[in-house]
Design a protein around this motif. Sequence first.
Motif, PDB file in Angstrom:
ATOM      1  N   LYS A   1       0.843  -1.212   0.000  1.00 57.29           N
ATOM      2  CA  LYS A   1       0.000   0.000   0.000  1.00 57.29           C
ATOM      3  C   LYS A   1       0.865   1.245   0.000  1.00 57.29           C
ATOM      4  CE  LYS A   1      -4.419  -1.611   1.655  1.00 57.29           C
ATOM      5  NZ  LYS A   1      -5.194  -2.041   2.826  1.00 57.29           N
ATOM      6  N   GLN A   2       1.968   1.152   0.763  1.00 53.93           N
ATOM      7  CA  GLN A   2       2.910   2.264   0.791  1.00 53.93           C
ATOM      8  C   GLN A   2       3.477   2.505  -0.617  1.00 53.93           C
ATOM      9  OE1 GLN A   2       5.787   1.310   3.711  1.00 53.93           O
ATOM     10  NE2 GLN A   2       5.691   3.314   4.676  1.00 53.93           N
ATOM     11  N   ALA A   3       3.856   1.407  -1.255  1.00 58.75           N
ATOM     12  CA  ALA A   3       4.425   1.509  -2.600  1.00 58.75           C
ATOM     13  C   ALA A   3       3.395   2.076  -3.566  1.00 58.75           C
ATOM     14  CB  ALA A   3       4.906   0.135  -3.066  1.00 58.75           C
ATOM     15  N   LEU A   4       2.122   1.630  -3.444  1.00 54.89           N
ATOM     16  CA  LEU A   4       1.061   2.130  -4.326  1.00 54.89           C
ATOM     17  C   LEU A   4       0.907   3.641  -4.177  1.00 54.89           C
ATOM     18  CD1 LEU A   4      -1.719  -0.625  -4.049  1.00 54.89           C
ATOM     19  CD2 LEU A   4      -0.482   0.019  -6.108  1.00 54.89           C
ATOM     20  N   ASP A   5       0.954   4.119  -2.909  1.00 54.86           N
ATOM     21  CA  ASP A   5       0.866   5.569  -2.678  1.00 54.86           C
ATOM     22  C   ASP A   5       2.001   6.283  -3.395  1.00 54.86           C
ATOM     23  OD1 ASP A   5      -1.383   5.371  -1.187  1.00 54.86           O
ATOM     24  OD2 ASP A   5      -0.352   5.373   0.766  1.00 54.86           O
ATOM     25  N   GLY A   6       3.212   5.722  -3.230  1.00 50.86           N
ATOM     26  CA  GLY A   6       4.385   6.325  -3.870  1.00 50.86           C
ATOM     27  C   GLY A   6       4.235   6.361  -5.381  1.00 50.86           C
ATOM     28  N   TRP A   7       3.774   5.245  -5.963  1.00 43.17           N
ATOM     29  CA  TRP A   7       3.639   5.172  -7.423  1.00 43.17           C
ATOM     30  C   TRP A   7       2.565   6.141  -7.924  1.00 43.17           C
ATOM     31  CZ3 TRP A   7       3.646  -0.774  -6.680  1.00 43.17           C
ATOM     32  CH2 TRP A   7       4.973  -1.234  -6.625  1.00 43.17           C
ATOM     33  N   LYS A   8       1.527   6.322  -7.115  1.00 43.75           N
ATOM     34  CA  LYS A   8       0.450   7.230  -7.520  1.00 43.75           C
ATOM     35  C   LYS A   8       1.008   8.640  -7.722  1.00 43.75           C
ATOM     36  CE  LYS A   8      -4.316   8.237  -6.286  1.00 43.75           C
ATOM     37  NZ  LYS A   8      -5.293   8.275  -5.204  1.00 43.75           N
ATOM     38  N   LYS A   9       1.833   9.074  -6.755  1.00 45.75           N
ATOM     39  CA  LYS A   9       2.433  10.414  -6.870  1.00 45.75           C
ATOM     40  C   LYS A   9       3.424  10.445  -8.020  1.00 45.75           C
ATOM     41  CE  LYS A   9       2.036  11.568  -1.991  1.00 45.75           C
ATOM     42  NZ  LYS A   9       2.337  10.366  -1.194  1.00 45.75           N
ATOM     43  N   LEU A  10       4.254   9.395  -8.046  1.00 49.37           N
ATOM     44  CA  LEU A  10       5.343   9.340  -9.031  1.00 49.37           C
ATOM     45  C   LEU A  10       4.817   9.420 -10.461  1.00 49.37           C
ATOM     46  CD1 LEU A  10       8.498   8.659  -9.242  1.00 49.37           C
ATOM     47  CD2 LEU A  10       7.749   6.314  -9.660  1.00 49.37           C
TER      48      LEU A  10
END
Lengths: 260, 305
Positions: free
Chosen positions: B182-191
């Motif tokens: 979920k943390q990674a998904l948040d990061g990818w969303k911004k990225l």
Amino acid sequence: MNWEALDLSILGPAFLAGLLVLSTHVPLGRTVLQRGIIFIDLAIAQIAGLGVIAADNFGWEAEGWQVQISAVTAALLGAILLHWTERRFEKIQEPLIGISFVLAATMGLIMLANNPHGGEHLKELLVGQILWVSYAQLWPLAIVSAAVLAVWFYFDVPKLHRLGFYVLFAITVTASVQLVGVYLVFASLIIPALTTRMSLGHKRLLFAYLIGALGYAIGLAASALLDLPSGAVIVWTMAILGILYALIFGINSQQTEVKH
Amino acid sequence: MILLNKLRNKLVIGALIMASQGAMANLNIFTCEPEWESLVKEIGGDKVEVFSATTGLQDPHHIQARPSLIAKVRKVDMVVCTGAELEIGWLPLLIRRAANPKIQEAGPGYFMATQYARILGRPKTLDRSQGDVHAAGNPHIQTNPKNILPVAKALTVRMTALDPENGQLYQNNLDDFEQRWKQALDGWKKLTQPLKNLPIVVYHASWIYLEDYLKLERVDSLEDKPGVPPTSGHLAEILNKMKTHPAKVIIYAAYQDGRPAQWLSEQTGIPLVKLPFTIGGTDEAKDLFSLYDDTFNRLLKTVTP
């Protein structure tokens, strides 16, 4: 080394399939060599493939018997055509076979231009994979092989019947290529017959069968131990065995021929 | 006496090692593609032994038969594959040849990831004139990172059913993975914000889940119909379209032949990007996390100079 794959229940059906293919291809191969029509198996297999595409266009099931009938019919029509060209243009039979191969292959591409599923069926037919063979699938090939061999030796087909040769060839190749693929069919047909050509009579037949059978046995074991695709390793093993035989016995018999 | 003691110690140590190995691999799992191998490792940790039939540079539609594949499938407790007809050319044959009762279709040892994701590209009518459209829909779900968690959860349930003894451990591993994912998904969303509405051209319809996730705009596909090589007429059509509606990037998968995409790139001057498609497709894509890191980084390079 991968010892656990060296298991008779894994390699057994494949080895039996190889022996069945060899049983017909070794004698057929001698005649093919004699007539100088090496690529006839590729042409016939490709024409049988056209039959499969046609069957697919009719909407027949890939596993159904109609597809087999369609493949054999196409192969037989191809065989009759090649028999006719051999009578009509005997000297250029080899290039004509080559041309029929590319024409059949490219006609397949044209017929498949809008139908990739048919392409998958064609691929299954031409690149049958020997390891996927099960004992149950071997029965039809065993029956076809026995019938072909009986006709072949009873009527002495290579000497008497040219059309008979083409017909038997078409049936044999169509049946075996689906199980073991076109590389193994080509290798089983040509390598044993070619590398034993210096030997005579029954000895030649015996050694040709031996090279073929050892090629399948050692090739299958090597592919299990080294974890490599079986069909390709068998082709290489058979070629190496054939070359070794030709080097050891071929040269000897050549020398004795010269002495006589 | 000392010798005997040494021998006894060796025997004890040997027995301990054997016992611990037995405990180490409670489940023996065969996966068809490397993304599922990686996911099984995340959930199973050292309680599973896992093997992938294909690498990231192989076309998962077709593989060459090797004796070791049959030997491996014979021993396993579970197969984890994509399904949706992706492996239809070889998995049924392999399972039939291995004759392992644990992994028969519809049994608990037969896990198909596409059953747990929302499948796109399912044809309304199945018509062979449409090209290589599978009735089961598009199987390439691993190009959308949001599809991974539902599969991970279903996989955990299934592994627990087969190995209840380690169920709690699998659940803990899943919870840990879920948090990191979920943390990674948040990061990818911004990225990936700059990639929104990016116009792309693809070679094959392998990317519809990625397009859906990033909201990419697919201008065209080199293959007019999936699985059918492009005709000259269709290529001319694409070249024309690129003049009025230019794409920013041409995408192809690492396992695919890059030449058609290369040709279009040379004709139009649109940059070409090779994406890993799965783990091992590029050197950077080493696990599920780095697979998406690398995919998005490669796309971002084309929009940020």
